[in-house]
Structure formats: C-alpha cells, structure tokens
Design a protein around this motif. Sequence first.
Motif, PDB file in Angstrom:
ATOM      1  N   GLY A 118      32.938  23.146  24.993  1.00  0.00           N
ATOM      2  CA  GLY A 118      32.291  22.069  25.843  1.00  0.00           C
ATOM      3  C   GLY A 118      32.198  22.313  27.206  1.00  0.00           C
ATOM      4  N   SER A 119      33.407  22.869  27.919  1.00  0.00           N
ATOM      5  CA  SER A 119      33.514  23.137  29.330  1.00  0.00           C
ATOM      6  C   SER A 119      33.072  24.420  29.622  1.00  0.00           C
ATOM      7  CB  SER A 119      34.872  22.790  29.814  1.00  0.00           C
ATOM      8  OG  SER A 119      35.070  21.349  29.677  1.00  0.00           O
ATOM      9  N   GLY A 120      32.569  25.329  28.705  1.00  0.00           N
ATOM     10  CA  GLY A 120      32.304  26.825  29.335  1.00  0.00           C
ATOM     11  C   GLY A 120      30.881  26.885  29.285  1.00  0.00           C
ATOM     12  N   LYS A 121      30.416  28.178  29.002  1.00  0.00           N
ATOM     13  CA  LYS A 121      29.223  28.585  29.561  1.00  0.00           C
ATOM     14  C   LYS A 121      28.586  29.303  28.314  1.00  0.00           C
ATOM     15  CE  LYS A 121      30.446  32.569  32.076  1.00  0.00           C
ATOM     16  NZ  LYS A 121      30.480  33.261  33.325  1.00  0.00           N
ATOM     17  N   ASP A 122      27.287  29.144  28.331  1.00  0.00           N
ATOM     18  CA  ASP A 122      26.499  29.888  27.280  1.00  0.00           C
ATOM     19  C   ASP A 122      26.494  31.393  27.498  1.00  0.00           C
ATOM     20  OD1 ASP A 122      25.803  27.418  26.436  1.00  0.00           O
ATOM     21  OD2 ASP A 122      23.732  27.557  26.801  1.00  0.00           O
ATOM     22  N   ALA A 123      26.309  32.107  26.374  1.00  0.00           N
ATOM     23  CA  ALA A 123      26.482  33.547  26.539  1.00  0.00           C
ATOM     24  C   ALA A 123      25.002  34.110  27.111  1.00  0.00           C
ATOM     25  CB  ALA A 123      26.882  34.259  25.056  1.00  0.00           C
ATOM     26  N   ASP A 124      25.112  35.176  27.774  1.00  0.00           N
ATOM     27  CA  ASP A 124      23.742  35.658  28.447  1.00  0.00           C
ATOM     28  C   ASP A 124      23.412  36.393  27.189  1.00  0.00           C
ATOM     29  OD1 ASP A 124      24.259  34.739  30.913  1.00  0.00           O
ATOM     30  OD2 ASP A 124      25.755  36.309  31.303  1.00  0.00           O
TER      31      ASP A 124
ATOM     32  N   LEU B 235      36.969  36.303  25.532  1.00  0.00           N
ATOM     33  CA  LEU B 235      37.014  35.598  24.647  1.00  0.00           C
ATOM     34  C   LEU B 235      37.982  34.520  24.797  1.00  0.00           C
ATOM     35  CD1 LEU B 235      35.776  34.458  21.729  1.00  0.00           C
ATOM     36  CD2 LEU B 235      37.702  35.895  20.585  1.00  0.00           C
ATOM     37  N   MET B 236      39.070  34.893  25.098  1.00  0.00           N
ATOM     38  CA  MET B 236      40.341  33.888  25.753  1.00  0.00           C
ATOM     39  C   MET B 236      39.672  32.944  26.757  1.00  0.00           C
ATOM     40  SD  MET B 236      43.361  36.411  26.342  1.00  0.00           S
ATOM     41  CE  MET B 236      43.627  37.832  25.281  1.00  0.00           C
ATOM     42  N   THR B 237      38.952  33.213  27.699  1.00  0.00           N
ATOM     43  CA  THR B 237      38.320  32.359  28.697  1.00  0.00           C
ATOM     44  C   THR B 237      37.365  31.353  28.095  1.00  0.00           C
ATOM     45  OG1 THR B 237      38.984  33.759  30.526  1.00  0.00           O
ATOM     46  CG2 THR B 237      37.390  32.199  30.933  1.00  0.00           C
ATOM     47  N   ALA B 238      36.210  31.938  27.106  1.00  0.00           N
ATOM     48  CA  ALA B 238      35.302  31.441  26.641  1.00  0.00           C
ATOM     49  C   ALA B 238      35.839  30.232  25.659  1.00  0.00           C
ATOM     50  CB  ALA B 238      34.415  32.294  25.966  1.00  0.00           C
ATOM     51  N   LEU B 239      37.040  30.384  25.039  1.00  0.00           N
ATOM     52  CA  LEU B 239      37.567  29.375  24.175  1.00  0.00           C
ATOM     53  C   LEU B 239      38.218  28.349  25.088  1.00  0.00           C
ATOM     54  CD1 LEU B 239      38.202  31.620  21.239  1.00  0.00           C
ATOM     55  CD2 LEU B 239      36.609  29.916  21.362  1.00  0.00           C
ATOM     56  N   ASN B 240      38.975  28.584  26.398  1.00  0.00           N
ATOM     57  CA  ASN B 240      39.679  27.937  27.061  1.00  0.00           C
ATOM     58  C   ASN B 240      39.219  27.826  28.411  1.00  0.00           C
ATOM     59  OD1 ASN B 240      42.012  26.257  27.464  1.00  0.00           O
ATOM     60  ND2 ASN B 240      43.275  27.399  26.164  1.00  0.00           N
TER      61      ASN B 240
ATOM     62  N   GLN C 221      49.504  48.974  46.406  1.00  0.00           N
ATOM     63  CA  GLN C 221      48.268  48.459  46.384  1.00  0.00           C
ATOM     64  C   GLN C 221      47.657  47.283  45.429  1.00  0.00           C
ATOM     65  OE1 GLN C 221      45.761  51.968  47.431  1.00  0.00           O
ATOM     66  NE2 GLN C 221      46.332  51.856  49.631  1.00  0.00           N
ATOM     67  N   ALA C 222      46.964  46.589  45.553  1.00  0.00           N
ATOM     68  CA  ALA C 222      46.537  45.736  44.511  1.00  0.00           C
ATOM     69  C   ALA C 222      45.240  46.655  44.102  1.00  0.00           C
ATOM     70  CB  ALA C 222      45.898  44.484  45.006  1.00  0.00           C
ATOM     71  N   TRP C 223      45.232  46.512  42.692  1.00  0.00           N
ATOM     72  CA  TRP C 223      43.765  47.027  41.679  1.00  0.00           C
ATOM     73  C   TRP C 223      43.135  45.734  41.215  1.00  0.00           C
ATOM     74  CZ3 TRP C 223      48.951  47.586  40.344  1.00  0.00           C
ATOM     75  CH2 TRP C 223      49.339  47.073  39.140  1.00  0.00           C
ATOM     76  N   PRO C 224      41.756  45.974  40.994  1.00  0.00           N
ATOM     77  CA  PRO C 224      40.899  45.024  40.618  1.00  0.00           C
ATOM     78  C   PRO C 224      41.243  43.979  39.783  1.00  0.00           C
ATOM     79  CG  PRO C 224      39.755  47.097  40.972  1.00  0.00           C
ATOM     80  CD  PRO C 224      40.923  47.368  41.083  1.00  0.00           C
ATOM     81  N   ALA C 225      42.058  44.638  38.579  1.00  0.00           N
ATOM     82  CA  ALA C 225      42.339  43.786  37.562  1.00  0.00           C
ATOM     83  C   ALA C 225      43.559  42.398  37.919  1.00  0.00           C
ATOM     84  CB  ALA C 225      43.161  44.373  36.336  1.00  0.00           C
ATOM     85  N   LEU C 226      44.036  42.854  39.181  1.00  0.00           N
ATOM     86  CA  LEU C 226      45.052  41.878  39.497  1.00  0.00           C
ATOM     87  C   LEU C 226      44.311  40.425  39.991  1.00  0.00           C
ATOM     88  CD1 LEU C 226      47.739  43.762  41.503  1.00  0.00           C
ATOM     89  CD2 LEU C 226      47.556  43.237  39.066  1.00  0.00           C
ATOM     90  N   ALA C 227      43.000  40.572  40.469  1.00  0.00           N
ATOM     91  CA  ALA C 227      42.265  39.376  40.791  1.00  0.00           C
ATOM     92  C   ALA C 227      42.013  38.536  39.699  1.00  0.00           C
ATOM     93  CB  ALA C 227      41.139  39.788  41.625  1.00  0.00           C
ATOM     94  N   ARG C 228      42.191  38.828  38.584  1.00  0.00           N
ATOM     95  CA  ARG C 228      41.779  37.907  37.323  1.00  0.00           C
ATOM     96  C   ARG C 228      43.116  36.868  36.829  1.00  0.00           C
ATOM     97  NH1 ARG C 228      40.938  42.790  33.952  1.00  0.00           N
ATOM     98  NH2 ARG C 228      42.634  42.158  33.006  1.00  0.00           N
ATOM     99  N   PRO C 229      42.637  35.853  36.797  1.00  0.00           N
ATOM    100  CA  PRO C 229      43.711  34.688  36.217  1.00  0.00           C
ATOM    101  C   PRO C 229      44.327  35.100  34.893  1.00  0.00           C
ATOM    102  CG  PRO C 229      41.649  33.585  36.950  1.00  0.00           C
ATOM    103  CD  PRO C 229      41.324  35.098  36.969  1.00  0.00           C
ATOM    104  N   THR C 230      43.460  36.177  34.230  1.00  0.00           N
ATOM    105  CA  THR C 230      43.842  36.545  32.941  1.00  0.00           C
ATOM    106  C   THR C 230      44.841  37.738  32.799  1.00  0.00           C
ATOM    107  OG1 THR C 230      41.594  37.488  32.623  1.00  0.00           O
ATOM    108  CG2 THR C 230      42.088  35.468  31.563  1.00  0.00           C
ATOM    109  N   TRP C 231      45.141  38.251  34.093  1.00  0.00           N
ATOM    110  CA  TRP C 231      45.985  39.427  34.407  1.00  0.00           C
ATOM    111  C   TRP C 231      47.451  38.872  34.207  1.00  0.00           C
ATOM    112  CZ3 TRP C 231      50.089  41.492  36.757  1.00  0.00           C
ATOM    113  CH2 TRP C 231      50.598  42.796  36.515  1.00  0.00           C
ATOM    114  N   ARG C 232      47.964  38.685  32.971  1.00  0.00           N
ATOM    115  CA  ARG C 232      49.229  37.950  32.791  1.00  0.00           C
ATOM    116  C   ARG C 232      49.994  38.940  31.764  1.00  0.00           C
ATOM    117  NH1 ARG C 232      49.078  32.351  33.608  1.00  0.00           N
ATOM    118  NH2 ARG C 232      51.088  32.608  32.634  1.00  0.00           N
ATOM    119  N   PRO C 233      50.851  39.542  32.493  1.00  0.00           N
ATOM    120  CA  PRO C 233      51.818  40.575  31.644  1.00  0.00           C
ATOM    121  C   PRO C 233      52.853  39.752  30.802  1.00  0.00           C
ATOM    122  CG  PRO C 233      52.275  40.896  34.008  1.00  0.00           C
ATOM    123  CD  PRO C 233      51.189  40.107  33.828  1.00  0.00           C
TER     124      PRO C 233
END
Length: 764
Positions: free
Chosen positions: A241-247, A367-372, A637-649
Amino acid sequence: MSELFDAVDALVASRSPLPPPTERRRLRQAHALTLDEVAAALGVRRATVGDWESGKTEPRPPQREAYARLMKQLAQLYPALESTGAPQEDTAPPGTFTDPAPKAPPAPPAPTDRVPEAAAGTSTPAGTPPTPPAPPAAVPAPAAAAPGPAPAPRPSGPAPASRPSQTSRRPGAKQAAGANTPAPGGAYAHGPLLVLDADSDRKVSGYGIGGLILDVPAKSLPALVEWTLQGARLGAERLHGSGKDADPLLVLTRAACERYGLPVELSETERHAGRLGDGHKVIKQLQRADWQLTKRGLGPWARIYRPAQGGRRQCVQLCIPSWHALDDRAWGHASQLDPAQLARVLGVYAMRVMTPVGTTAVTGLQLMTALNPPTRASEPDATGRRHAEHRPGSLGTQPMDPAPCEATDGHPVLAHLPRFHVRGPGEKLFEEAYDWARDMTDSECMKRYLVGIDVNLAFGAAANGAVVGLASPPVHVTDPVFDAALPGSWLVDLSHVDLSRVKVGKQWRELDGALLPSPFTPTGERPEGPAWYATPTVAYAVELGYDVAPLEAWVRPESGRFLDGWYKRLRDAYVDTMADLGVAEKLSPAEFLKAMDGYKNREREMAIVVDAVKMTVKGGIGKLQEKARGGGWKPGQAWPALARPTWRPDIRAAVISRARINMHRKMLALAAATGRYPVAVLSDCAVYAADGPGPLDVLPYDADGRTVPGSFRLGVSPGMVKHEGTQSVLWGADVLERLGQDGKVANLARYIKTGEVTAKDTGE
C-alpha cells in the motif's frame, strides 16, 4: 407473503456482505498484511484465506463475520480508486503527498478500419477470475462484436502480408498463463508488459499475457513511449500500500528493433559499454521529444522517462533480448521463443514475482523494496497535506556504512588499512555457503552409488524468519553477553566445539565428527582462534551445547523480519509454477519423486519461469553485497551500489549463515539417527554413499511416510529436498583420483547432477 419476505430479510441479514475476491486481496495488501497474519487472526489455514481471495471458496460462520469486519475497516482506510484507463499515479515525491483527482482516460487515435475489441469478447487466462476491461472512452464497442479468426503467433522474420483488422484480439487457441496467476484489470487491463514484433510490412503487434495481441500504431521509439503511457493500459499495481505501481515493460524482438531504428545486436564496443552510443539517432530522437534515459543509458534494460509532474510518474522500461537482456543462466532459451511464448514466460513471472526491472538479481533486490517500502504517507498536517515519513520495519531511504568487519575489501571504511593488507578471520566476517568434501571411507567405497540431494530455494528458506538489522547503524560493544535474538557480528572463539559430542534435539550424542564439516566455516574446516561470525552461526554453537564468550560485537538493536514478505512471494511463485509442471505439495515421497521425473519437459515455458524464480532468490541475496565493477575504481573509493539503502552485507551474511546452519542441522540429525555422513557438500547439495540409486536409499522413511525429525524431507516446498543426481561410487573414485591435487579433495557435489567433469575443480 409478509412471512416469506421476513424470512428472506432474515436470511440476508444472517450473512455479512463481502467485497469481490480481487478487492479482498487488494485491501489486505494495501495494509501490508500477509496471508499468514490474516489466517492466524481468524483461526484458519493460510490456504483458506488464499481461496477466499481467489474466489474458490467463501468464508463461513463464524469466521465470515470477523472477515467481513476486517474488510470493512480496510475499505475505509484504503478506498478503491476509480479506474481511469491510464496508469495509476505514483506516490508523490518525498516532501508532500497529495490525493490526485481522477482523470478521464485519454482519447484513443481516430478510428480506422480496425475494429476495437468488445469487452464481452475478451477471455481471461485459465484458472483466473474474469475481469473484463471496459473499452476506452469515446469509442463505443459494437453491439455484437465477435473476435475474428486469430492467426498463429508470427516469428520475428517475414510474416504473411494479410492481417486481421482488429486493434485488440485474443487468439481462440491459446496457452493458459498458469494457475494462481491473477488476471489483470482496471487501469492495467492489458497486463504488465508487451512483447513487440514487426512483420514484413513493418506493422507492429504487441503480445501480452493470456494470448492478448494489440496492434501498435507507433512509428518511432518516442511515439512508442507516448502510446505506452497514454493508451496501452500497461502496468501492474503496487505490491504494498505504501509502494508504487510497476512501470510498463516493452520487450523488443529483433524485428521490432529494426522497425524502431535500433541495431539488432550491439557492436563489440557497445557491448563492453553495456549501452548504445550517446550519438545514436534513436537517442537523439528521444532527446528532441524531451524523454530522458537513466545513467545506464539505452542498454539491454533501459528506462525512458520524464520527470514526474504533479506526482504522476512517466516511465517505460525496455528489454531487448538480442542485446543479451535475458541471461541464459536465469532465463535459459527464453530469448529464442516466439513473441507469444516469450510474453507468456515473462508475463507469468511478472504476475507471480514482479515486473522484471533488469536481471533476475536486480529484480530480486528491487522486490525487497517493493514489498517493504522505505516511506509511507503521514497523517494530514494542519493544511491537510501529507508528507513522506519513515516506514517502520523498512531499511529507510539512506545508505548505511557497514561495521568494519562486515565491509568488503576496498570499502571506504577500510581506507585506513595498508594497501596490500590481507584481513584474516579476526578482522573479516566470512559467512559463505558450503564448499566441503572429504575422501570416502572404506565402508563407503563398498557401496554402489553416490546420491545427491538438493535443498529447494535454500537461501529463500533461510530468509524466512531471519531477524536482521533495519535502518539504524550498528553499535560496537566490547565484552558483550551473547544474545541470539540480537542481529549482528560477533568476534568469538568457537574452536572448542567438538562435533564428536554435541546436542542433537537437546540430547547429547556421540558422533564421528571427522566425517562432518564444521558448521562455522564455508570450507568445513574447524576454526582456529577467534573469528567474526553472524548471529545465527554463534547461536548454533549454543544449540550444540557449548558456551560462547564473545570478545566484541557489532550489533543492531533496531531489527525485524524484513525478508518475510519477500520469501513468501517467491515461495508462492515457485510452488505455484511447480504445480503447473505437475509437482504439487503434500505428495508422498514416492509420488514426489515420480512427479519430479522429467518435470521440466512437461511444459518448457513454465520450466523457464521456475529457473528464473530460483535465480531471483539467489541473485537478490547476492545483490545485498554487490562489489565494485568496471575500470577506474580504486580501493578506498565508493562505488555506485554503496548509495543504495539495500547495500547490506550484514543481511546477506545472516541469510547465508542460516542456510549453512540449516544444512548442517539436517546432516547432523541424519547422522545421529542412521550413521550416514555426507562425503561432499556444495551450497545446498549434499552427496551420500548408498546401496541404492535414489534418495529413499539415503533418507529413512517409514511406511507412513515419516522420516527422521529435523533431517532432510522430500518435497517441493522451500527447505525440503529433491533428487539432484546419482553416479556410481566407481565414478566418484575416478573423479577424486583425477582432480585431487595439493592435498585437496575434489567436491563431488559439483558434478553429481550430470556426471560430466570438464575441468579441474577450481572452487567456482
């Protein structure tokens, strides 16, 4: 007569009214409720609630009254939006939330000699409730329109010159989308995607789910994007309900690429860059029409968008299989299917998992973000406006630095280390899947067969119920008391755990520990001294009956079961698709093995979907720790994936730790009950020596279908096992002799499925 009327009135009043089945599902998902949660509240089984939502059955008293009350309260919180015939608006950008007023559907192009489809002539996929879409406004449907003869799907090459003159048609003989696949409807009446193909006359058709075919009037790529957003009625409703429709997703065949001015294949330079050159004429066309591309450009998976205006999202995805968008490891031969078949494969995946947004790994992560979702709409403020606020239970919107022990090599938090420093177990968390093997004993060499058993969706099963850190950074603690309920990383010495004497089912047992891998290391070797472990690994040492004394820890007090919804969706997708292939749940061991024999040959398209779901699970977990790629990057140096909240080792480590521990727990229970020990383990596959060629010669089932509690069980559900393959012991001895080197033992689990050994065991 009044007595009869009173009786009728009493009969009607005795049952509370309920919304239609599809609305029941929407309301539940809007409130982020799972089937399990609703079932537990009403005291029924999960499958019962699922049947209510699919329309198979209706609630009966006393649950009906409680269920009706739940639906009524949810309907007040989440009133149904008016169907507008256009893609629903996305959540407003962070900052404010507004309630958009319904908009009239856009008028379609001026009528030509093609006749629009009548709603009454529309069929729905088998096994799904009918949801006939309303015809577009301003174009009335004929009073008695009937679909014309439906042609067979055309290949990408030349096609017959004659074409039926219908704008939207469903062939009479079509393949079902699959059981338990919801039917599209409302604003997205034509489903989540179309596969576009062009004939020799350069006329383009779009193939959708359920056998749908649309004529596509667009003559250029910018016009195609406009048509998709304005009149195609493509997309998918949000999963939360708090997510967004798929393009909407457009898949372009080779012929469609040629039709819209795109190369059929990328050049070697473009392939290495992963995108079409910025100077290409099609990209310039998009720019002139004020369309933009994301940073990854026009590649195998592309997003074409305009900045959102008034909270309305304008974005179309492209997938180009001839540019290797569909990886063979995940999608098999999907790129070689004809348009209708490919639409079915991708459509079933989209409806059961989500609309693909890239590789299966990228889709699994998304999908993790879409569901949560990370945010939700706040309560209205004094001016009546809503704002984005943090949604509890999510990972939030901001990236988070890992604990030093959890960081991958080269991460900025390790920039202070010397350039060529190699971290050992006391500095680095190393939670990976098993890759362990040993030599066979004399008694095992006397047996005839080596039997491999494989755990279904092992990482998915491990994600289910995993308590992980959420949106707060880790906290460093020295001399902590271990808490199995607290997710994190612990520096502790587990070398004292002796597998020769451990607790199995809370009872001390004597075992041959030398024939078992250590549960604490991926190599199966016994640890030496303190090392970093995730919480599930340390908790298992306690379960085995040993005390632990951590030296320090990085823990996450804000925690939750972030992956539960993700697991349940992928679990249902896997089980439903396996059912389409003839492998159902709750089969006896013998029935299950019979059903699994040649199951992928029963329907090749659904077999592709099964493999894609499995790769979505593995890839999604792997993406939680995406490493630096491409040239120009330097350690520190940082790489692009580190900017995601879902970069969670840390979350990845917890899931892999649980998967490895689950595997060891089952092997331990089997060894304690039968004296059988594995000779090799690779991730989710274990190999045993046996007198017979099948899993039933390894797993001790009784006449009632019961086996050792806590051990391996045959079945289709995640966490249960299937037959991976069987080879002879002589084959195994030959492989060990050929590949053995430097004191290492070749892992027979790597080759047990086919028996083919094409190269040395490199550990990959």
